[in-house]
Scaffold this active site. Sequence first.
Site, mmCIF file in Angstrom:
data_model
loop_
_atom_site.group_PDB
_atom_site.id
_atom_site.type_symbol
_atom_site.label_atom_id
_atom_site.label_comp_id
_atom_site.label_asym_id
_atom_site.label_seq_id
_atom_site.Cartn_x
_atom_site.Cartn_y
_atom_site.Cartn_z
ATOM 1 N N VAL A 137 97.431 48.852 118.816
ATOM 2 C CA VAL A 137 98.904 48.836 118.778
ATOM 3 C C VAL A 137 99.546 49.658 119.893
ATOM 4 C CG1 VAL A 137 99.024 48.385 116.289
ATOM 5 C CG2 VAL A 137 99.022 50.765 117.114
ATOM 6 N N TYR A 186 101.122 64.879 113.640
ATOM 7 C CA TYR A 186 101.267 63.794 112.653
ATOM 8 C C TYR A 186 102.712 63.737 112.153
ATOM 9 C CZ TYR A 186 99.976 60.935 108.554
ATOM 10 O OH TYR A 186 99.878 59.936 107.608
ATOM 11 N N LYS A 224 105.549 60.751 112.492
ATOM 12 C CA LYS A 224 106.133 60.114 111.300
ATOM 13 C C LYS A 224 107.657 60.339 111.232
ATOM 14 C CE LYS A 224 102.262 58.415 109.606
ATOM 15 N NZ LYS A 224 101.989 56.979 109.695
HETATM 16 P P1 NAD Z 1 92.970 54.166 107.256
HETATM 17 O O1 NAD Z 1 92.205 55.019 108.191
HETATM 18 O O2 NAD Z 1 92.218 53.412 106.231
HETATM 19 O O3 NAD Z 1 93.896 53.133 108.051
HETATM 20 C C1 NAD Z 1 94.401 53.359 109.321
HETATM 21 C C2 NAD Z 1 93.946 52.217 110.197
HETATM 22 O O4 NAD Z 1 94.599 52.300 111.467
HETATM 23 C C3 NAD Z 1 92.438 52.219 110.467
HETATM 24 O O5 NAD Z 1 91.880 51.004 110.024
HETATM 25 C C4 NAD Z 1 92.348 52.384 111.980
HETATM 26 O O6 NAD Z 1 91.281 51.638 112.555
HETATM 27 C C5 NAD Z 1 93.689 51.838 112.420
HETATM 28 N N1 NAD Z 1 94.066 52.274 113.766
HETATM 29 C C6 NAD Z 1 93.951 53.499 114.330
HETATM 30 N N2 NAD Z 1 94.352 53.471 115.602
HETATM 31 C C7 NAD Z 1 94.755 52.198 115.859
HETATM 32 C C8 NAD Z 1 95.278 51.546 116.995
HETATM 33 N N3 NAD Z 1 95.463 52.197 118.158
HETATM 34 N N4 NAD Z 1 95.578 50.235 116.891
HETATM 35 C C9 NAD Z 1 95.379 49.564 115.737
HETATM 36 N N5 NAD Z 1 94.897 50.128 114.627
HETATM 37 C C10 NAD Z 1 94.570 51.440 114.687
HETATM 38 O O7 NAD Z 1 94.014 55.149 106.579
HETATM 39 P P2 NAD Z 1 95.215 54.869 105.561
HETATM 40 O O8 NAD Z 1 95.296 56.090 104.735
HETATM 41 O O9 NAD Z 1 95.086 53.558 104.912
HETATM 42 O O10 NAD Z 1 96.462 54.894 106.554
HETATM 43 C C11 NAD Z 1 97.376 53.799 106.719
HETATM 44 C C12 NAD Z 1 98.726 54.354 107.127
HETATM 45 O O11 NAD Z 1 99.248 55.120 106.042
HETATM 46 C C13 NAD Z 1 98.658 55.296 108.329
HETATM 47 O O12 NAD Z 1 99.777 55.078 109.168
HETATM 48 C C14 NAD Z 1 98.757 56.664 107.698
HETATM 49 O O13 NAD Z 1 99.310 57.622 108.582
HETATM 50 C C15 NAD Z 1 99.676 56.372 106.529
HETATM 51 N N6 NAD Z 1 99.628 57.364 105.453
HETATM 52 C C16 NAD Z 1 98.454 57.646 104.816
HETATM 53 C C17 NAD Z 1 98.452 58.607 103.820
HETATM 54 C C18 NAD Z 1 97.206 58.987 103.078
HETATM 55 O O14 NAD Z 1 97.234 59.994 102.348
HETATM 56 N N7 NAD Z 1 96.115 58.239 103.171
HETATM 57 C C19 NAD Z 1 99.640 59.277 103.473
HETATM 58 C C20 NAD Z 1 100.806 58.948 104.146
HETATM 59 C C21 NAD Z 1 100.787 57.987 105.135
#
Ligand code: NAD
Length: 292
Positions: free
Chosen positions: A92, A185, A189
Amino acid sequence: MLDPWEIRAARNAASDLAGGRVVVVTGGARRGGIGRAVADAFLRLGDAVVLSDIGTALPSHPDYPVASSDSLADGATDLRALGELITAACDVTDEAQVVRLFDIAEAAYGGVDVLVNCAGLAIGLTPVTQLALADWQVNLDVMATGAFLCAREAARRMEADGRGGRIITIASQAGKTGMPHLAAYCAAKFAVIGLTQSMAAELGEKGITVNAICPGTVDTPLLEVEGGVYEVFARAAGRTKDDYRRRLERRIPMRRLGRPDDIAAAAVYLASAAASFVTGEALNVTGGEEMH
Ligand code: NAD
């Protein structure tokens, strides 16, 4: 008068399809992640899904465990039984790859109705005085610039199509309140929430809503990575991972961590006709941990 989105929803309801939309999900390959759950939820509604993820190592941080091309293939195998799905590798942060992702959606399904930006990572969880520029930068690149590039491309195509649409970005409670060890981070966000509000103000008249979802701590592989939330915060608190997790659960009013399905349900709501007057929001899904 119904807007184009409501006409589409009414048409789909009349044809027994709750969905019938084209949904692009970024960062969706990893098993147990939020993106995978989002894809699963929309497929179950009868929508077509373009599941994308980087599928190759991050150029700046080759050791960080992003989803491999195998995870993307594995996601396809798992999810294809549920409905219409294609996969596409897309970093992305790369403008040309983002354009190509939407070209693929258009060639396969004729356009895009819903974008769910899920790509993210957990790098540089450290005090600011020890935060490396490269670690700061990759947070901004993937979670702010990446969300911008995808949202911009989706908006361009939705505008050109003239049938409205939904742009949803997974932000975080860390996009509302600064937290120690999470400056990069949090900055990314917070940026996403500003982007969401500005785009919502610009695109409302086109029938395009733009919203963010702010999850609390969600049980996904992101928490488990080396140098990630469990390792860093449990160590800082002088606790084992399990002990840290139990204390975290006690702090959350609903007394549990979030599940990927909780976040997917919020995305489904924001993409639904029921949310056609909701835009520019940053919706907390935190079990009460974040309330503003
Ligand atoms: P996850 O690691 O399972 O998913 C994140 C995905 O983003 C991964 O599959 C990774 O390969 C992909 N990614 C990383 N860099 C990329 C790039 N340059 N291009 C395309 N894809 C890329 O983790 P998740 O917890 O499912 O996170 C999903 C979203 O939710 C993220 O934006 C994260 O910041 C947000 N989030 C997660 C939490 C949590 O507690 N898990 C809390 C708040 C927000």
